[in-house]
Design an enzyme around this catalytic site. Structure first.
Site, short mmCIF file in Angstrom:
data_model
loop_
_atom_site.label_atom_id
_atom_site.label_comp_id
_atom_site.label_asym_id
_atom_site.label_seq_id
_atom_site.Cartn_x
_atom_site.Cartn_y
_atom_site.Cartn_z
N ARG A 239 29.34 -3.97 9.66
CA ARG A 239 28.45 -4.48 10.70
C ARG A 239 29.18 -5.41 11.66
O ARG A 239 29.96 -6.25 11.25
CB ARG A 239 27.29 -5.25 10.07
CG ARG A 239 26.47 -6.00 11.14
CD ARG A 239 25.20 -6.59 10.62
NE ARG A 239 25.37 -7.35 9.41
CZ ARG A 239 24.36 -7.69 8.61
NH1 ARG A 239 23.13 -7.32 8.92
NH2 ARG A 239 24.57 -8.38 7.53
N ARG B 221 24.11 -12.94 -2.12
CA ARG B 221 22.87 -12.64 -1.39
C ARG B 221 22.07 -11.56 -2.12
O ARG B 221 20.85 -11.63 -2.21
CB ARG B 221 23.19 -12.19 0.04
CG ARG B 221 23.60 -13.36 0.93
CD ARG B 221 24.31 -12.89 2.18
NE ARG B 221 23.49 -12.04 3.03
CZ ARG B 221 24.00 -11.25 3.98
NH1 ARG B 221 25.30 -11.18 4.18
NH2 ARG B 221 23.20 -10.52 4.70
N LYS C 217 16.83 -3.78 8.09
CA LYS C 217 15.61 -4.44 8.57
C LYS C 217 15.73 -4.81 10.05
O LYS C 217 14.82 -4.54 10.84
CB LYS C 217 15.32 -5.72 7.76
CG LYS C 217 15.12 -5.49 6.28
CD LYS C 217 14.80 -6.78 5.56
CE LYS C 217 15.88 -7.84 5.61
NZ LYS C 217 17.16 -7.46 4.95
N ARG D 239 10.35 -14.32 2.01
CA ARG D 239 11.32 -13.98 0.98
C ARG D 239 10.90 -14.52 -0.38
O ARG D 239 11.52 -14.19 -1.39
CB ARG D 239 12.68 -14.59 1.33
CG ARG D 239 13.58 -13.67 2.13
CD ARG D 239 14.79 -14.48 2.51
NE ARG D 239 15.99 -13.70 2.61
CZ ARG D 239 16.44 -13.16 3.74
NH1 ARG D 239 15.73 -13.24 4.83
NH2 ARG D 239 17.57 -12.50 3.76
N ARG E 154 29.58 -11.37 10.64
CA ARG E 154 28.86 -12.58 10.25
C ARG E 154 29.58 -13.33 9.15
O ARG E 154 30.16 -12.72 8.26
CB ARG E 154 27.44 -12.21 9.79
CG ARG E 154 26.41 -12.39 10.87
CD ARG E 154 25.08 -11.80 10.52
NE ARG E 154 24.58 -12.09 9.18
CZ ARG E 154 23.42 -11.61 8.72
NH1 ARG E 154 22.68 -10.83 9.49
NH2 ARG E 154 23.02 -11.90 7.52
#
Ligand code: AP5
Length: 217
Positions: free
Chosen positions: A128, A172, A13, A88, A161
């Site tokens: 990431r 998550r 996203k 969300r 992160r």
């Protein structure tokens, strides 16, 4: 243009929102980034949400509503907005409708749901790296920085992160699936909900989103 990007953690996203922002001159409103800015600034709000995010749970709708209200001012929204990671929940989707109405804006042009198999989600998240200064996104295999650990754009440090640890990613994903069915149902009744395959290169996914937008607008 008013676009919502939906999808599980790690589907791309943020990557696609940055491309849309540049291509169409849109404002990007990414609630995850806004929350991380608050944490980095050490604000009272940041202290309140840090533990929640660290566990992989959703921040309360009331906090998100305040955050979005503050950022979504009329002038900026006039250029168009890409919403990344918001809404969300159904309550947040209803809030967005109300805010757009209050700003005198028309309805959303497109709600794009990016789909990706869980295995690839986990691979992307574990690789990431994000820039601590400008927010640029990298992947250690698919899109590595030229100089290890440093952002190509601004030279700042790249980090993994806090909530990208495997046990938090699992939570998550669970939380995402818990809320998604109702949210998709909300958008199936009225908006231009389009599913886009998120597998493939960044450019391939971007082209699919482009086609979906052309069809929807
Ligand atoms: P948030 O920051 O919104 O995270 P997320 O939705 O979990 O999504 P991610 O940022 O992890 O992934 P992404 O889909 O943007 O993928 P990306 O482009 O980075 O939320 C974090 C937390 O904040 C939540 O858990 C919650 O606690 C809280 N929160 C935020 N908003 C909230 C809200 N509205 N309500 C309540 N709580 C909220 O890509 C991932 C990696 O893949 C990158 O390395 C990238 O380079 C790579 N990549 C991307 N596309 C491709 C491709 N096509 N091929 C190969 N690699 C790719």
């Amino acid at each position: 243009m008013l676009i919502v990007l939906l999808g599980a953690p790690g589907v791309g996203k943020g990557t696609q929102a940055q491309i849309l922002t540049q291509r169409y001159g849109l404002m990007r409103l990414a609630t995850g980034d806004l929350l991380r800015e608050e944490i980095a600034a050490g604000s009272e709000l940041g202290r309140r949400v840090q533990a929640v995010m660290g566990r992989g749970e959703l921040v309360s709708d009331a906090i998100i509503a305040d955050l979005v209200r503050q950022r979504l001012d009329g002038a900026a929204a006039g250029r168009g907005v890409v919403f990344d990671g918001f809404p969300r929940t159904v309550a947040q989707a209803q809030l967005l409708e109300q805010l757009l109405h209050d700003l005198g804006r028309r309805r959303l042009d497109a709600v794009i749901q990016i789909d990706l198999p869980t295995e690839e989600i986990v691979r992307r998240i574990s690789g990431r790296r994000s820039c601590t200064h400008c927010g640029a996104l990298y992947h250690i295999e698919d899109h590595p920085p030229r100089s290890a650990g440093r952002c190509d754009r601004c030279g700042a440090q790249l980090v993994l992160r806090e909530d990208d640890r495997p046990e938090v990613v699992a939570e998550r994903l669970r939380v995402y699936h818990q809320h998604t069915a109702l949210l998709l149902k909300f958008y199936q009744n009225g908006s231009h909900l389009v599913a886009v395959d998120g597998d493939g290169t960044v450019e391939e996914v971007s082209q699919r989103i482009q086609q979906a937008l052309t069809a929807a607008t």
